[in-house]
Design an enzyme around this catalytic site. Structure first.
Site, PDB file in Angstrom:
ATOM      1  N   TYR A 108     110.377  -8.347  25.942  1.00  0.00           N
ATOM      2  CA  TYR A 108     110.282  -8.364  27.263  1.00  0.00           C
ATOM      3  C   TYR A 108     109.135  -9.679  27.379  1.00  0.00           C
ATOM      4  CZ  TYR A 108     105.594  -5.952  27.211  1.00  0.00           C
ATOM      5  OH  TYR A 108     104.547  -5.453  26.892  1.00  0.00           O
ATOM      6  N   CYS A 109     108.963 -10.224  28.458  1.00  0.00           N
ATOM      7  CA  CYS A 109     108.171 -11.373  28.889  1.00  0.00           C
ATOM      8  C   CYS A 109     107.610 -10.931  30.290  1.00  0.00           C
ATOM      9  CB  CYS A 109     108.698 -12.579  28.631  1.00  0.00           C
ATOM     10  SG  CYS A 109     110.128 -12.937  29.729  1.00  0.00           S
ATOM     11  N   LYS A 110     106.942 -11.911  30.823  1.00  0.00           N
ATOM     12  CA  LYS A 110     106.621 -12.010  32.203  1.00  0.00           C
ATOM     13  C   LYS A 110     107.794 -11.527  33.130  1.00  0.00           C
ATOM     14  CE  LYS A 110     104.152 -14.394  35.901  1.00  0.00           C
ATOM     15  NZ  LYS A 110     103.235 -13.374  36.298  1.00  0.00           N
TER      16      LYS A 110
ATOM     17  N   PHE B 158     107.635  -7.834  32.452  1.00  0.00           N
ATOM     18  CA  PHE B 158     106.577  -7.101  33.060  1.00  0.00           C
ATOM     19  C   PHE B 158     106.220  -7.103  34.286  1.00  0.00           C
ATOM     20  CE2 PHE B 158     101.812  -7.157  33.570  1.00  0.00           C
ATOM     21  CZ  PHE B 158     101.745  -5.699  32.809  1.00  0.00           C
TER      22      PHE B 158
END
Length: 126
Positions: free
Chosen positions: A78-80, A107
């Site tokens: 996952y990332c932002k 996130f």
């Protein structure tokens, strides 16, 4: 010429993205949960149990760590918001990893849904 958006959309078409509703189960089933954001983003808060491997170092960290070399590991990234994670998932597939998922909404979506966020505690100087 392709834009970053074009590349992300192509990556999302090649990868398995799980919804926030299905993310808890995907994380429970995963061998490794990887946060591909930058170090300062990770330090500000991350999903519980996540390891930090910035997208720019992903190939090098995974290639250099024998514990992460098995291509049948179940990985969740996952990332932002999901773009970097989709690109990272494509890279992982290209490296030969067979079971890679990314979290839709990243996130920001996770935190907005009220799901748990881990934040490192700062030392007390009292």
């Amino acid at each position: 010429m392709k834009t970053a958006h074009d590349l992300v959309m192509a990556a999302k078409a090649r990868t398995q993205e799980v919804s926030l509703d299905d993310a808890d189960e995907a994380i429970r089933d995963a061998d490794v949960l990887i946060d591909v954001r930058e170090a300062d983003e990770f330090a500000a808060g991350h999903l519980p149990g996540a390891v930090h491997i910035a997208r720019g170092l992903l190939e090098f960290k995974l290639s250099g760590d024998p514990d992460l070399s098995a291509r049948d590991l179940k990985l969740v990234v996952y990332c932002k918001t999901g773009g970097r994670a989709a690109l990272a998932a494509c890279t992982l597939h290209d490296m030969g990893y067979l079971h890679v998922k990314s979290i839709a909404g990243g996130f920001d979506g996770w935190a907005s849904a009220g799901k748990p966020v881990a934040k490192p505690s700062l030392p007390s100087f009292d």
